[in-house]
Write a protein that holds these residues in place. Structure first.
Motif, PDB file in Angstrom:
ATOM      1  N   ILE A   1       5.159  11.717  -7.057  1.00  0.00           N
ATOM      2  CA  ILE A   1       6.142  10.787  -6.490  1.00  0.00           C
ATOM      3  C   ILE A   1       7.029  10.203  -7.576  1.00  0.00           C
ATOM      4  CG2 ILE A   1       4.696  10.217  -4.512  1.00  0.00           C
ATOM      5  CD1 ILE A   1       4.095   7.514  -5.928  1.00  0.00           C
ATOM      6  N   GLY A   2       6.916  10.736  -8.787  1.00  0.00           N
ATOM      7  CA  GLY A   2       7.838  10.338  -9.846  1.00  0.00           C
ATOM      8  C   GLY A   2       7.313   9.288 -10.805  1.00  0.00           C
ATOM      9  N   ILE A   3       5.977   9.079 -10.863  1.00  0.00           N
ATOM     10  CA  ILE A   3       5.402   8.139 -11.819  1.00  0.00           C
ATOM     11  C   ILE A   3       4.683   8.930 -12.902  1.00  0.00           C
ATOM     12  CG2 ILE A   3       3.813   6.226 -12.191  1.00  0.00           C
ATOM     13  CD1 ILE A   3       4.217   5.382  -9.338  1.00  0.00           C
ATOM     14  N   PRO A   4       5.203   8.969 -14.121  1.00  0.00           N
ATOM     15  CA  PRO A   4       4.506   9.688 -15.188  1.00  0.00           C
ATOM     16  C   PRO A   4       3.275   8.928 -15.631  1.00  0.00           C
ATOM     17  CG  PRO A   4       6.384   8.499 -16.088  1.00  0.00           C
ATOM     18  CD  PRO A   4       6.438   8.310 -14.593  1.00  0.00           C
ATOM     19  N   CYS A   5       2.284   9.642 -16.123  1.00  0.00           N
ATOM     20  CA  CYS A   5       1.079   9.004 -16.653  1.00  0.00           C
ATOM     21  C   CYS A   5       1.340   8.664 -18.120  1.00  0.00           C
ATOM     22  CB  CYS A   5      -0.130   9.931 -16.511  1.00  0.00           C
ATOM     23  SG  CYS A   5      -1.668   9.212 -17.143  1.00  0.00           S
ATOM     24  N   ILE A   6       1.776   7.423 -18.373  1.00  0.00           N
ATOM     25  CA  ILE A   6       2.133   7.005 -19.729  1.00  0.00           C
ATOM     26  C   ILE A   6       1.493   5.652 -20.022  1.00  0.00           C
ATOM     27  CG2 ILE A   6       4.283   8.310 -19.835  1.00  0.00           C
ATOM     28  CD1 ILE A   6       5.777   5.788 -19.044  1.00  0.00           C
TER      29      ILE A   6
ATOM     30  N   ASN B   1       6.653  -0.099 -15.612  1.00  0.00           N
ATOM     31  CA  ASN B   1       7.242   0.380 -16.871  1.00  0.00           C
ATOM     32  C   ASN B   1       8.749   0.153 -16.921  1.00  0.00           C
ATOM     33  OD1 ASN B   1       8.307   2.306 -15.140  1.00  0.00           O
ATOM     34  ND2 ASN B   1       6.887   3.925 -15.759  1.00  0.00           N
ATOM     35  N   GLY B   2       9.261  -0.648 -16.002  1.00  0.00           N
ATOM     36  CA  GLY B   2      10.694  -0.912 -15.930  1.00  0.00           C
ATOM     37  C   GLY B   2      11.409  -0.151 -14.836  1.00  0.00           C
ATOM     38  N   ASP B   3      10.760   0.901 -14.297  1.00  0.00           N
ATOM     39  CA  ASP B   3      11.371   1.675 -13.222  1.00  0.00           C
ATOM     40  C   ASP B   3      11.317   0.906 -11.904  1.00  0.00           C
ATOM     41  OD1 ASP B   3      11.783   3.677 -15.047  1.00  0.00           O
ATOM     42  OD2 ASP B   3      10.088   4.907 -14.381  1.00  0.00           O
ATOM     43  N   ALA B   4      12.227   1.234 -11.002  1.00  0.00           N
ATOM     44  CA  ALA B   4      12.261   0.592  -9.694  1.00  0.00           C
ATOM     45  C   ALA B   4      11.021   0.954  -8.896  1.00  0.00           C
ATOM     46  CB  ALA B   4      13.512   1.011  -8.935  1.00  0.00           C
ATOM     47  N   PRO B   5      10.456  -0.001  -8.140  1.00  0.00           N
ATOM     48  CA  PRO B   5       9.310   0.309  -7.288  1.00  0.00           C
ATOM     49  C   PRO B   5       9.647   1.388  -6.262  1.00  0.00           C
ATOM     50  CG  PRO B   5       9.520  -2.062  -7.560  1.00  0.00           C
ATOM     51  CD  PRO B   5      10.761  -1.445  -8.157  1.00  0.00           C
ATOM     52  N   ILE B   6       8.640   2.207  -5.944  1.00  0.00           N
ATOM     53  CA  ILE B   6       8.793   3.329  -5.021  1.00  0.00           C
ATOM     54  C   ILE B   6       8.258   2.914  -3.660  1.00  0.00           C
ATOM     55  CG2 ILE B   6       7.988   5.683  -4.533  1.00  0.00           C
ATOM     56  CD1 ILE B   6       7.841   6.026  -7.633  1.00  0.00           C
ATOM     57  N   LEU B   7       8.938   3.344  -2.595  1.00  0.00           N
ATOM     58  CA  LEU B   7       8.524   3.033  -1.236  1.00  0.00           C
ATOM     59  C   LEU B   7       7.856   4.253  -0.616  1.00  0.00           C
ATOM     60  CD1 LEU B   7      11.691   1.125   0.071  1.00  0.00           C
ATOM     61  CD2 LEU B   7       9.694   0.216  -1.134  1.00  0.00           C
ATOM     62  N   LEU B   8       6.641   4.056  -0.079  1.00  0.00           N
ATOM     63  CA  LEU B   8       5.907   5.112   0.610  1.00  0.00           C
ATOM     64  C   LEU B   8       5.677   4.705   2.048  1.00  0.00           C
ATOM     65  CD1 LEU B   8       3.084   5.939  -1.992  1.00  0.00           C
ATOM     66  CD2 LEU B   8       5.360   6.959  -1.824  1.00  0.00           C
ATOM     67  N   ASN B   9       5.613   5.695   2.935  1.00  0.00           N
ATOM     68  CA  ASN B   9       5.227   5.446   4.314  1.00  0.00           C
ATOM     69  C   ASN B   9       3.747   5.075   4.349  1.00  0.00           C
ATOM     70  OD1 ASN B   9       4.102   6.219   7.046  1.00  0.00           O
ATOM     71  ND2 ASN B   9       6.250   6.611   7.440  1.00  0.00           N
ATOM     72  N   LYS B  10       3.421   3.943   4.960  1.00  0.00           N
ATOM     73  CA  LYS B  10       2.032   3.479   4.968  1.00  0.00           C
ATOM     74  C   LYS B  10       1.104   4.456   5.669  1.00  0.00           C
ATOM     75  CE  LYS B  10       1.197  -0.768   6.206  1.00  0.00           C
ATOM     76  NZ  LYS B  10       1.313  -2.094   6.871  1.00  0.00           N
ATOM     77  N   ALA B  11       1.602   5.133   6.705  1.00  0.00           N
ATOM     78  CA  ALA B  11       0.732   5.981   7.518  1.00  0.00           C
ATOM     79  C   ALA B  11       0.385   7.293   6.837  1.00  0.00           C
ATOM     80  CB  ALA B  11       1.379   6.256   8.870  1.00  0.00           C
ATOM     81  N   ASN B  12       1.340   7.880   6.083  1.00  0.00           N
ATOM     82  CA  ASN B  12       1.103   9.224   5.550  1.00  0.00           C
ATOM     83  C   ASN B  12       1.372   9.360   4.058  1.00  0.00           C
ATOM     84  OD1 ASN B  12       3.970   9.328   5.424  1.00  0.00           O
ATOM     85  ND2 ASN B  12       4.084  10.224   7.477  1.00  0.00           N
ATOM     86  N   GLY B  13       1.840   8.303   3.395  1.00  0.00           N
ATOM     87  CA  GLY B  13       2.066   8.365   1.956  1.00  0.00           C
ATOM     88  C   GLY B  13       3.326   9.071   1.528  1.00  0.00           C
ATOM     89  N   LYS B  14       4.179   9.448   2.460  1.00  0.00           N
ATOM     90  CA  LYS B  14       5.408  10.160   2.095  1.00  0.00           C
ATOM     91  C   LYS B  14       6.408   9.207   1.440  1.00  0.00           C
ATOM     92  CE  LYS B  14       5.060  13.798   5.584  1.00  0.00           C
ATOM     93  NZ  LYS B  14       5.687  14.436   6.771  1.00  0.00           N
ATOM     94  N   LYS B  15       7.055   9.707   0.391  1.00  0.00           N
ATOM     95  CA  LYS B  15       8.024   8.896  -0.333  1.00  0.00           C
ATOM     96  C   LYS B  15       9.268   8.695   0.521  1.00  0.00           C
ATOM     97  CE  LYS B  15      10.415   8.606  -4.800  1.00  0.00           C
ATOM     98  NZ  LYS B  15      10.606   9.255  -6.122  1.00  0.00           N
ATOM     99  N   GLU B  16       9.725   7.429   0.580  1.00  0.00           N
ATOM    100  CA  GLU B  16      10.877   7.100   1.409  1.00  0.00           C
ATOM    101  C   GLU B  16      11.952   6.370   0.611  1.00  0.00           C
ATOM    102  OE1 GLU B  16       9.185   4.962   4.728  1.00  0.00           O
ATOM    103  OE2 GLU B  16       8.758   6.829   5.811  1.00  0.00           O
ATOM    104  N   GLY B  17      12.005   6.608  -0.694  1.00  0.00           N
ATOM    105  CA  GLY B  17      13.049   6.010  -1.515  1.00  0.00           C
ATOM    106  C   GLY B  17      12.487   4.991  -2.482  1.00  0.00           C
ATOM    107  N   THR B  18      13.352   4.113  -2.967  1.00  0.00           N
ATOM    108  CA  THR B  18      12.969   3.071  -3.904  1.00  0.00           C
ATOM    109  C   THR B  18      13.397   1.706  -3.381  1.00  0.00           C
ATOM    110  OG1 THR B  18      15.018   3.377  -5.152  1.00  0.00           O
ATOM    111  CG2 THR B  18      13.073   4.576  -5.926  1.00  0.00           C
ATOM    112  N   MET B  19      12.791   0.684  -3.923  1.00  0.00           N
ATOM    113  CA  MET B  19      13.065  -0.685  -3.497  1.00  0.00           C
ATOM    114  C   MET B  19      14.457  -1.109  -3.927  1.00  0.00           C
ATOM    115  SD  MET B  19      10.945  -4.125  -4.491  1.00  0.00           S
ATOM    116  CE  MET B  19      11.617  -5.745  -4.084  1.00  0.00           C
ATOM    117  N   ASN B  20      15.105  -1.888  -3.081  1.00  0.00           N
ATOM    118  CA  ASN B  20      16.374  -2.525  -3.429  1.00  0.00           C
ATOM    119  C   ASN B  20      16.039  -3.756  -4.268  1.00  0.00           C
ATOM    120  OD1 ASN B  20      18.797  -3.895  -3.588  1.00  0.00           O
ATOM    121  ND2 ASN B  20      19.301  -3.654  -1.425  1.00  0.00           N
ATOM    122  N   LEU B  21      16.286  -3.687  -5.576  1.00  0.00           N
ATOM    123  CA  LEU B  21      15.891  -4.758  -6.473  1.00  0.00           C
ATOM    124  C   LEU B  21      16.854  -5.936  -6.477  1.00  0.00           C
ATOM    125  CD1 LEU B  21      14.568  -2.778  -9.572  1.00  0.00           C
ATOM    126  CD2 LEU B  21      13.241  -4.263  -8.073  1.00  0.00           C
TER     127      LEU B  21
END
Length: 583
Positions: free
Chosen positions: A251-256, A276-296
């Protein structure tokens, strides 16, 4: 003469023995003798993966013995098995009864072709057999989770896999003609509601699942105007369900080492903040599918948490000016909620706990961090909220425990020894729970802010795990405390562990983390880290976990993330009395 007499005696003895009936030696088995075949990869990386093995239960020798190999690996990925493993170099092991033999012996096989063997069973019968592999499409067609939302209101849905029914309960006044349905199915299976924005539950009667291999399963929809019955206390045993599990890099989070992940659940989203400074990621609660990033908006993404009423808090992380923003919709820019001129000389915002409703009564707790091993300040900043009004910050020093600096610890890796901490209620006087590396005992702090050990560390991995998150929530009259522990060295088998305790009465919580009588659930999460390696694979032993009761009071969800083990996932329990619903 003596030599001649001895020879005659020997010949007579042989003659007597040869006149006896031959002995009937029974076979060592009455079955075919070979019970299973298991194939393992020879080459890395899959040779180090304990889950990368494929088995066949042998019931007959009349047909070729074909070891099924999944189309994808892992099955919930989109990676074809041939792209990650060499099927022409597989180690095959047979489980056989005593006195059964294969010729030639099993060794490394090319499972893409027929491999011929002569098999002798325990009765001495010889069989010419063929062993090969076959990449097969996935046949799974289970419902792992099923959620219905009508007009912004979630409905109660119960999946009965035995009866192949989905019971959906609604209340008077609910409009069930345009409902949103979300579900999690077996990997690569599809549902008959895929692609439909809404469904009319007054008309839909069935839900069909189609597996990857084309096979189907039909569930009846049983829609009722009734209220489900709850069990008397806590969650219903047997309702524990894993909803989904992902690899964080997917989902775009490197292991660092710079990561300091945190989680929140708001509306239909799980908010994953990498830290790590990146925008939070939004996942569907029911299935874990990525649905974009948070509006900061103007918020700084240091750490996130949700309150008990569906509000999201996001805070900065560092020294100097400290700020917390709030929103009830992660797709909309949050507004500033708390601003604090931090003059303590220590960073703030690497850990945050929220209990209660920030529009009513709540408590927000944030940790000050020492800057070196000698700088363990043991101090937290607390904001009590009464009737939606934020009070002045209270600087609280916790005492009665040992441990290194909260920011760096023994290994001097940023974030390694952040303590796992949670407020217990909406007031500072309600106390706190805390555990920190490398002591890894769980402390209870009463209204004097003095800690006492209530759960002792697991002695087998005392200094190689990191208790990095705690939470406490009330669900169906039971107060559950959760401890989240990650491993410093995932390549050596130190996986993710979740422990949930009944903490309704802190006076009786005692024992060790793994065998306390208050322990009601223990979960071991498989790693996505490739096993083996001399360095252990540790990058930064950080992560987070949260308990989230549903607004209707029938479900409680657990969301977790572990940096080193590359894993992010969700579990669910409910408090529905299934026996009452069947009457």
């Amino acid at each position: 003469m003596k030599r001649y007499s001895i020879l005659v005696a020997l010949l007579m003895a042989v003659g007597v023995y040869s006149c006896q009936e031959p002995v009937d030696v029974p076979p060592t088995t009455e079955t075919i003798g070979i019970t299973s075949l298991t194939a393992y990869f020879v080459d890395e990386p899959l040779s180090k993966d304990p889950l990368a093995k494929f088995s066949l239960e042998v019931t007959s020798l009349d047909e070729p013995l074909v070891i099924p190999i999944p189309w994808f690996y892992p099955e919930d990925s989109n990676t074809r098995i041939e792209d990650v493993g060499d099927l022409t170099r597989m180690r095959v092991v047979a489980a056989m009864d005593y006195n059964c033999f294969l010729n030639p012996g099993l060794a490394m096989l090319d499972l893409t072709k027929d491999n011929h063997f002569e098999y002798t069973d325990g009765r001495g019968e010889v069989h010419n057999i063929i062993i090969r592999g076959e990449v097969t499409k996935l046949s799974g067609k289970d419902i792992l989770a099923f959620a219905v939302n009508c007009g912004g209101k979630p409905l109660i849905s119960i999946v009965d896999k035995t009866k192949k029914e989905i019971a959906i309960s609604y209340f008077d006044g609910d409009d069930i003609t345009a409902c949103e349905v979300s579900y999690t199915l077996s990997p690569h299976a599809t549902g008959s509601f895929d692609g439909k924005a809404t469904i009319d539950l007054s008309k839909e009667k069935t839900f069909t699942i189609t597996a990857h291999d084309g096979s189907t399963e039909v569930y009846q929809l049983v829609v009722k105007n009734e209220t489900p019955v709850k069990v008397n206390y806590g969650y219903a045993p047997g309702s524990e369900t894993e909803l989904w599990r992902l690899e964080i890099t997917g989902i775009g989070i490197p292991c660092i080492a710079a990561n300091n992940q945190s989680l929140a659940a708001v509306g239909g989203h799980v908010v994953v903040c990498p830290g790590n400074g990146d925008a939070p990621i939004l996942l569907n609660k029911a299935n874990g599918k990525k649905e974009g990033t948070m509006n900061l908006g103007n918020a700084v993404p240091g750490f996130v948490k949700n309150d008990d009423a569906g509000n999201l808090l996001i805070c900065s992380h560092g020294a100097g000016l400290f700020q917390i923003w709030r929103t009830d919709d992660p797709t909309k820019a949050p507004e500033l909620f708390i601003s604090y001129d931090n003059q303590m000389g220590y960073p703030l915002g690497g850990r945050m706990s929220v209990q209660g409703d920030i529009d009513g009564d709540a408590l927000v707790v944030v940790l000050f961090e020492g800057t070196d091993v000698g700088g363990c300040v043991n101090t937290i900043a607390c904001w009590e909220i009464k009737d939606g009004v934020v009070g002045e910050p209270q600087i609280v020093t916790l005492t009665g425990f040992v441990g290194p600096s909260w920011s760096q610890g023994t290994w001097k890796v940023p974030g390694t020894s952040f303590p796992a901490i949670t407020a217990i209620g909406t007031s500072v006087s309600d106390g706190f729970l805390m555990s920190l590396y490398e002591e890894n005992n769980v402390y209870y702090f009463d209204d004097t802010q003095t800690g006492s050990i209530v759960l002792t560390t697991r002695t087998d991995w005392e200094n190689v795990t990191n208790d990095c998150a705690m939470d406490i929530k009330t669900f169906n009259k039971a107060r559950y405390g959760m401890l989240f522990s990650v491993g410093h060295w995932p390549a050596w088998g130190q996986y993710t562990y979740i422990y949930i305790y009944d903490m309704s009465d802190m006076k009786i919580v005692s024992g060790s983390i793994i065998d306390s009588t208050s322990l009601v659930m223990q979960i071991e999460i498989p790693t996505f880290y490739v096993q083996g390696g001399g360095t252990g694979g540790g990058v930064n032993a950080v992560g987070d976990a949260i308990l989230v009761p549903s607004s209707d009071g029938y479900y409680m969800h657990l969301y977790y993330i572990d940096n080193n083990n590359l894993v992010l996932g969700a579990y669910q329990v409910d408090c529905i009395d299934k026996s009452a619903s069947e009457k």
